[in-house]
Write a protein that holds these residues in place. Structure first.
Motif, short mmCIF file in Angstrom:
data_model
loop_
_atom_site.label_atom_id
_atom_site.label_comp_id
_atom_site.label_asym_id
_atom_site.label_seq_id
_atom_site.Cartn_x
_atom_site.Cartn_y
_atom_site.Cartn_z
N CYS A 225 0.83 -1.21 0.00
CA CYS A 225 0.00 0.00 0.00
C CYS A 225 0.87 1.26 0.00
O CYS A 225 0.59 2.22 -0.74
CB CYS A 225 -0.93 0.00 1.21
SG CYS A 225 -2.28 -1.20 1.10
N GLU B 21 -11.18 -0.92 -2.38
CA GLU B 21 -12.54 -1.25 -2.75
C GLU B 21 -12.92 -0.61 -4.08
O GLU B 21 -13.62 -1.21 -4.90
CB GLU B 21 -13.50 -0.79 -1.64
CG GLU B 21 -13.35 -1.59 -0.34
CD GLU B 21 -14.15 -0.99 0.81
OE1 GLU B 21 -14.49 0.21 0.71
OE2 GLU B 21 -14.41 -1.71 1.78
N GLU C 48 -7.53 -11.16 0.50
CA GLU C 48 -7.52 -9.71 0.70
C GLU C 48 -8.61 -9.29 1.69
O GLU C 48 -8.39 -8.43 2.55
CB GLU C 48 -7.71 -8.98 -0.63
CG GLU C 48 -7.49 -7.48 -0.49
CD GLU C 48 -7.42 -6.78 -1.82
OE1 GLU C 48 -6.62 -5.83 -1.95
OE2 GLU C 48 -8.17 -7.17 -2.76
N ASP C 49 -9.79 -9.89 1.59
CA ASP C 49 -10.86 -9.60 2.55
C ASP C 49 -10.41 -9.92 3.97
O ASP C 49 -10.70 -9.17 4.92
CB ASP C 49 -12.11 -10.42 2.22
CG ASP C 49 -12.84 -9.92 0.98
OD1 ASP C 49 -12.62 -8.75 0.60
OD2 ASP C 49 -13.61 -10.71 0.39
N GLN D 43 -6.72 3.85 2.46
CA GLN D 43 -6.13 2.74 1.71
C GLN D 43 -7.16 1.66 1.42
O GLN D 43 -7.20 1.11 0.32
CB GLN D 43 -4.95 2.16 2.49
CG GLN D 43 -3.72 3.06 2.50
CD GLN D 43 -2.64 2.56 3.43
OE1 GLN D 43 -2.92 1.90 4.44
NE2 GLN D 43 -1.38 2.87 3.10
N LYS D 44 -8.00 1.37 2.39
CA LYS D 44 -9.04 0.36 2.18
C LYS D 44 -10.07 0.87 1.17
O LYS D 44 -10.51 0.12 0.29
CB LYS D 44 -9.73 0.01 3.50
CG LYS D 44 -10.76 -1.12 3.35
CD LYS D 44 -11.34 -1.53 4.68
CE LYS D 44 -12.38 -2.63 4.48
NZ LYS D 44 -13.01 -3.06 5.76
N LEU E 44 -4.00 -0.68 8.44
CA LEU E 44 -4.52 -0.24 7.17
C LEU E 44 -5.43 0.97 7.38
O LEU E 44 -6.35 0.94 8.18
CB LEU E 44 -5.32 -1.37 6.51
CG LEU E 44 -5.65 -1.23 5.03
CD1 LEU E 44 -4.38 -1.28 4.19
CD2 LEU E 44 -6.61 -2.33 4.61
N TRP F 246 -8.05 -7.27 5.19
CA TRP F 246 -8.77 -6.04 5.52
C TRP F 246 -9.43 -6.13 6.91
O TRP F 246 -9.53 -5.14 7.63
CB TRP F 246 -9.85 -5.78 4.47
CG TRP F 246 -9.30 -5.25 3.17
CD1 TRP F 246 -8.00 -4.93 2.89
CD2 TRP F 246 -10.03 -4.98 1.98
NE1 TRP F 246 -7.88 -4.48 1.61
CE2 TRP F 246 -9.11 -4.50 1.02
CE3 TRP F 246 -11.37 -5.10 1.62
CZ2 TRP F 246 -9.48 -4.14 -0.28
CZ3 TRP F 246 -11.75 -4.74 0.33
CH2 TRP F 246 -10.83 -4.27 -0.61
N ASP G 71 -8.25 3.96 6.51
CA ASP G 71 -9.54 3.96 5.82
C ASP G 71 -9.36 4.36 4.36
O ASP G 71 -10.03 3.83 3.47
CB ASP G 71 -10.50 4.93 6.51
CG ASP G 71 -10.94 4.43 7.88
OD1 ASP G 71 -10.83 3.22 8.13
OD2 ASP G 71 -11.37 5.27 8.70
#
Length: 328
Positions: A82, A316, A297-298, A311-312, A307, A301, A309
């Motif tokens: 990331c 998505e 990946e889920d 980056q997430k 991580l 997360w 917000d």
């Protein structure tokens, strides 16, 4: 055959401090590309940069150095990926070629920092995340004469894969008889399956995806986990049958610079020619591996407290670019 001039193209090569990755970067740099190198160790990274500049006239070094960009990246660490993709996205508007080259072979059972079996984390999942998060840069282009592309470095040993393991095994949640040979073979099969899946989903966006098997190449570090005594015994045979680094990266360079209308997206290439996949590369397996990548990946997360917000949210959003129903 017309070959596109690489000048003005931004090319990202993972695992570019040694072996095929470094050699590929050198060749593409000499052809005029701007190269993005990745390293886990900054000292090795600086050496790689210096090696690209060997032969450049002293008065041209400063100018030519502007076409080399070095970033820290650990493809087994989601946070590192990331940070890397965030930095690249700030510096570049476009990425024309991504070469998924970094890889390991024959390591004992180990989980990455994200809890994924190390062969799969390095050879498959990390690159899946890199490409996914850089999709916006790959889809935009300032070169309408050049079709952006992803090149996935696999291996002929994918044919040795016997099965697709359950995701619980890849996450170390289920005990099983671990085989480093099978772990490597499956990761290389997954490279093939990922290539076909991504090619189908990127077809509407006019981005090509190609798989390559370089063959048995001398001068790489893939065998570093093999006992030194066995390496010494095998050295004469390796010297006799192995390809040189020039020969090993020839097809990768070919896929990077050849006009897209002369290539077939989703296909495997060996010695600059398309070759068929084996029977393990079918629709069921393609869907299965893509589902595994999404599930991993889920899981990250949910687990990853570092991580952000932002980056997430970005992860998505880029997912929505790809229409999974195209995997038919």
């Amino acid at each position: 055959m017309k070959i596109f001039i690489m000048e003005g193209l931004n090319v990202l090569v993972t695992g570019s401090t040694c072996g095929i990755g470094l050699h590929t970067a050198k060749i593409l740099f000499k052809k005029g590309a701007t190269v993005i190198l990745t390293c886990r160790d900054e000292v090795r990274g600086r050496r790689a940069v210096e090696s690209l500049l060997v032969g450049v006239k002293e008065e041209d070094v400063a100018k030519e150095s502007e076409r080399i960009h070095l970033f820290t990246l650990d493809v087994t660490n989601y946070n590192s990926i990331c940070e890397f993709t965030d930095e690249v996205s700030k510096m570049f508007k476009y990425i024309h070629v991504i070469i998924n080259n970094a890889g390991i072979m024959g390591v004992p059972f180990e989980l990455s920092v994200d809890g994924i079996e190390m062969h799969f984390a390095t050879n498959v999942f990390g690159h899946y995340v890199v490409v996914e998060r850089l999709l916006p840069l790959l889809l935009k282009t300032n070169r309408p004469d050049f079709k952006s592309r992803v090149i996935v470095v696999s291996s002929g040993l994918y044919r040795n894969a016997e099965t697709i393991p359950q995701v619980s095994k890849l996450l170390g949640q289920k005990t099983y008889e671990y085989s480093s040979k099978q772990a490597y073979a499956f990761s290389k099969l997954a490279n093939c399956l990922y290539t076909v899946a991504l090619a189908k989903m990127l077809e509407p966006h006019n981005v090509g995806v190609y798989c390559v098997r370089p063959g048995f190449v001398n001068g790489t570090e893939l065998g570093r986990e093999t006992h030194w005594f066995l390496r010494a015994l095998a050295a004469p045979l390796i010297w006799f049958i192995a390809k040189s680094l020039d020969q090993g990266c020839e097809t990768i360079v070919y896929l990077a610079e050849t006009p897209a209308d002369q290539l077939k997206s989703g296909s495997m290439y060996y010695e600059k020619k398309e070759e068929p996949y084996n029977e393990m590369v079918d629709v069921t397996a393609i869907r299965q591996v893509w589902a595994i990548l999404r599930h991993l990946e889920d899981t990250i997360w949910k687990r990853n407290t570092q991580l952000t917000d932002k980056q997430k949210f970005h992860g998505e959003n880029v997912r929505n670019i790809l229409e999974e129903s195209l995997i038919i």
